[in-house]
Design an enzyme around this catalytic site. Structure first.
Site, mmCIF file in Angstrom:
data_model
loop_
_atom_site.group_PDB
_atom_site.id
_atom_site.type_symbol
_atom_site.label_atom_id
_atom_site.label_comp_id
_atom_site.label_asym_id
_atom_site.label_seq_id
_atom_site.Cartn_x
_atom_site.Cartn_y
_atom_site.Cartn_z
ATOM 1 N N LEU A 64 0.849 -1.188 0.000
ATOM 2 C CA LEU A 64 0.000 0.000 0.000
ATOM 3 C C LEU A 64 0.891 1.246 0.000
ATOM 4 C CD1 LEU A 64 -2.848 -0.959 2.502
ATOM 5 C CD2 LEU A 64 -2.489 -1.632 0.116
ATOM 6 N N ARG A 85 2.711 15.221 5.921
ATOM 7 C CA ARG A 85 3.583 15.667 7.011
ATOM 8 C C ARG A 85 5.063 15.644 6.629
ATOM 9 N NH1 ARG A 85 1.493 12.700 12.282
ATOM 10 N NH2 ARG A 85 0.247 11.527 10.792
ATOM 11 N N LYS A 109 5.817 10.150 -0.379
ATOM 12 C CA LYS A 109 6.417 9.710 0.887
ATOM 13 C C LYS A 109 7.255 8.453 0.723
ATOM 14 C CE LYS A 109 3.552 7.884 3.917
ATOM 15 N NZ LYS A 109 2.650 7.669 5.072
ATOM 16 N N ASN A 116 52.724 7.005 -11.395
ATOM 17 C CA ASN A 116 52.729 7.917 -10.258
ATOM 18 C C ASN A 116 52.236 9.284 -10.730
ATOM 19 O OD1 ASN A 116 53.502 9.792 -8.219
ATOM 20 N ND2 ASN A 116 54.851 8.225 -7.380
HETATM 21 C C1 UD1 Z 1 -3.173 1.391 10.212
HETATM 22 C C2 UD1 Z 1 -4.000 0.280 10.854
HETATM 23 C C3 UD1 Z 1 -3.690 0.242 12.358
HETATM 24 C C4 UD1 Z 1 -2.214 0.065 12.576
HETATM 25 C C5 UD1 Z 1 -1.418 1.132 11.853
HETATM 26 C C6 UD1 Z 1 0.061 0.857 11.903
HETATM 27 C C7 UD1 Z 1 -6.052 0.050 9.581
HETATM 28 C C8 UD1 Z 1 -7.479 0.373 9.520
HETATM 29 N N1 UD1 Z 1 -5.391 0.534 10.610
HETATM 30 O O1 UD1 Z 1 -3.624 2.622 10.787
HETATM 31 O O2 UD1 Z 1 -4.395 -0.822 12.956
HETATM 32 O O3 UD1 Z 1 -1.901 0.081 13.951
HETATM 33 O O4 UD1 Z 1 -1.787 1.172 10.459
HETATM 34 O O5 UD1 Z 1 0.755 1.921 11.345
HETATM 35 O O6 UD1 Z 1 -5.548 -0.627 8.707
HETATM 36 N N2 UD1 Z 1 -3.329 3.526 2.692
HETATM 37 C C9 UD1 Z 1 -3.663 3.527 1.365
HETATM 38 N N3 UD1 Z 1 -4.922 3.861 1.004
HETATM 39 C C10 UD1 Z 1 -5.869 4.179 1.917
HETATM 40 C C11 UD1 Z 1 -5.524 4.186 3.270
HETATM 41 C C12 UD1 Z 1 -4.243 3.839 3.625
HETATM 42 O O7 UD1 Z 1 -2.822 3.230 0.508
HETATM 43 O O8 UD1 Z 1 -7.002 4.454 1.525
HETATM 44 C C13 UD1 Z 1 -1.964 3.159 3.080
HETATM 45 C C14 UD1 Z 1 -1.208 4.366 3.598
HETATM 46 O O9 UD1 Z 1 -0.431 4.952 2.570
HETATM 47 C C15 UD1 Z 1 -0.307 3.790 4.660
HETATM 48 C C16 UD1 Z 1 -1.079 2.595 5.173
HETATM 49 O O10 UD1 Z 1 -2.030 2.283 4.175
HETATM 50 O O11 UD1 Z 1 0.899 3.315 4.106
HETATM 51 C C17 UD1 Z 1 -1.723 2.864 6.530
HETATM 52 O O12 UD1 Z 1 -2.729 3.783 6.361
HETATM 53 P P1 UD1 Z 1 -3.201 4.773 7.487
HETATM 54 O O13 UD1 Z 1 -4.505 5.343 7.097
HETATM 55 O O14 UD1 Z 1 -2.097 5.697 7.809
HETATM 56 O O15 UD1 Z 1 -3.454 3.779 8.679
HETATM 57 P P2 UD1 Z 1 -3.234 4.043 10.193
HETATM 58 O O16 UD1 Z 1 -4.214 5.006 10.689
HETATM 59 O O17 UD1 Z 1 -1.813 4.286 10.447
#
Ligand code: UD1
Length: 457
Positions: free
Chosen positions: A12, A19, A26, A364
């Site tokens: 993903l 940020r 990223k 050299n």
């Molecule tokens: C997620 C987990 C959480 C875990 C945490 C660890 C879920 C619902 N939650 O939360 O349990 O503790 O990661 O870091 O899975 N992404 C996409 N498309 C989207 C949403 C996310 O590609 O629509 C990717 C983001 O780029 C990222 C990852 O998925 O790399 C995590 O997404 P994010 O929404 O940041 O999840 P967290 O809230 O961190």
């Protein structure tokens, strides 16, 4: 046993990374000179992934290209709306539908994930689990999904915003890495809804849905450092520091002396043989190999270079891409070498630029020599024969060849080839006038005294 199972890794990488305050995606920010997402792809490949699918956001071409550098056949799918991790996984539904025994979901911003951990998750599937979640115990669990276990089974993952106070007290958290069996996954992924505090499709809901079908769900534990995610520059620096610390340890365990480990920075592919010594403050860019017995003195910057057995570099040297030092060749202080081969035992010891050159064995190169390789438009080659001697402060205007055992007088500007064994002197002859030096000194001293009487000389 596990290896026989087919595997799809879904990375993903649709994160906005706001940020990071960067125009670069990223997951393309490098750790040890390699984009984070490539670290993740390589970990997936190391665990025997047969197929890789990367989920990118809009303008994901650069991310796709990065992943394809390691996995040329990677499938790139676009998630145009960011509706949650399950929604992101489903962007790869066509690939999932191809049918795989194991599916491993990884985050593109978690570059330190180790193949061993992914292997353990897959082994859990091979042993009968339908889903296996990688958990960890962070110093501060705030913000993470909590893993709720009962009798050795994972019964649910509760996101922070949806968790009860009792659930929030749990310190075992979801790292984001999840492995599940591929055959029935699509159906369950599609059953995931978005009735939660964030209104997102949570991949974590797969746990309860799978449990609802009476199947086994397990959690394994990884160390916090390896599942550290990066969403700002401080975390990027912290992950870099973790990577470097581990690499330094590996180097020392492999027989490399690091006099001051903390001041040596490696690239992802730095390849160093045993019995190499590296002094303090050395930075490696990508593409460096160093053979046994070489010594890298303090304060060097080395990238794209191959250093042969017993070669020495520095202190204060810069080797740029294409620098090749054969056995025992030496590049000393304040020298820069680019796209140039130094034959066995050749010496470039002081204050010199060697670019686009081939230097023969035991030649050299005197202090301050410059290969003038660039005419403002094109680069040209300088060839220096075996055993040749280039006097200090010479400029070799390329294209030019100095033959074997040829000798170039100090301060020469060499524009024509020098045959083997010849002496070339290309400078003004010295003019010496008796007593004239002392007269000038005395005249100047008198002029100074006249200007400011009373000043000491
Ligand atoms: C997620 C987990 C959480 C875990 C945490 C660890 C879920 C619902 N939650 O939360 O349990 O503790 O990661 O870091 O899975 N992404 C996409 N498309 C989207 C949403 C996310 O590609 O629509 C990717 C983001 O780029 C990222 C990852 O998925 O790399 C995590 O997404 P994010 O929404 O940041 O999840 P967290 O809230 O961190």
């Amino acid at each position: 046993m596990t290896m026989a199972r087919t595997c799809l890794s879904i990375i993903l990488a649709a994160g906005e990374g706001t940020r990071m305050k960067s125009r670069t995606s990223k997951v393309l920010h490098p750790v040890a000179h390699l984009p984070m997402v490539r670290h993740v792809a390589r970990a997936a490949l190391a665990t025997g992934a047969d197929r890789i699918a990367v989920v990118v956001g809009r303008n994901g071409e650069a991310v796709a290209a990065a992943v394809r550098a390691d996995a040329p056949g990677a499938e790139v799918v676009e998630q145009t709306e960011r509706l949650g991790t399950a929604h992101a996984v489903l962007a790869a539904r066509d690939v999932i539908a191809e049918g795989f025994d194991d599916i491993v979901v990884l985050f593109g911003d978690t570059p330190l994930i180790r193949p061993e951990t992914l292997q353990r998750a897959r082994a859990s599937l091979a042993a009968g689990a339908e889903v296996c979640v990688v958990g960890f115990r962070p110093a501060d669990p705030t913000g993470y999904g909590r893993l709720i276990e009962r009798d050795g089974e994972l019964v649910a993952i509760r996101e922070e915003k949806d968790a009860s106070p009792a659930e929030r007290a749990i310190d075992f958290c979801n790292a984001g890495v999840m492995a599940f069996r591929g055959e029935t996954a699509l159906q369950r992924l599609q059953a995931i809804g978005n009735a939660n505090a964030k209104g997102e499709y949570y991949l974590t809901d797969l746990v309860e849905i799978t449990r609802g079908d009476g199947l086994s769900v397990r959690a394994i534990e990884a160390e916090a450092f390896e599942v550290a995610g990066v969403d700002n520059r401080q975390k990027l620096a912290a992950v870099e520091a973790t990577w470097q610390a581990a690499r330094r340890l590996d180097a020392m365990q492999d027989g490399v002396t690091l006099q001051d480990p903390g001041s040596v920075h490696f690239a992802y592919d730095t390849d160093i043989a045993p019995d190499v010594t590296i002094e303090p403050n050395v930075v490696f860019g990508p593409g460096v190999t160093i053979a046994s017995g070489a010594v890298i003195h303090a304060f060097c910057h080395i990238e794209g270079a191959a250093i042969g057995p017993g070669g020495t570099v520095g202190p204060f040297a810069r080797l740029r891409p294409g620098a090749r030092l054969d056995d025992g060749a030496k590049v000393g202080n304040f020298c820069e070498v680019k796209n140039a081969e130094l034959g066995p035992g050749a010496k470039v010891n002081h204050l010199t630029y060697i670019g686009d050159a081939r230097i023969g064995a035991k030649a050299n190169i005197g202090a301050g020599t410059i290969t003038c390789n660039y005419d403002g438009a094109l680069k040209h080659e300088t060839i220096i024969g075996a055993g040749a001697f280039i006097g200090s402060n010479s400029a070799l205007v390329a294209p030019v060849r100095v033959g074997d055992e040829a000798y170039v007088g100090t301060g020469s500007v060499v524009t024509d080839d020098v045959p083997d064994g010849a002496l070339a002197i290309a400078r003004e002859r010295q003019v010496t006038k008796p007593d004239r030096g002392r007269q000038i000194i005395q005249r100047n001293a008198a002029a100074k005294a006249a200007k400011s009487p009373g000043d000491a000389a």
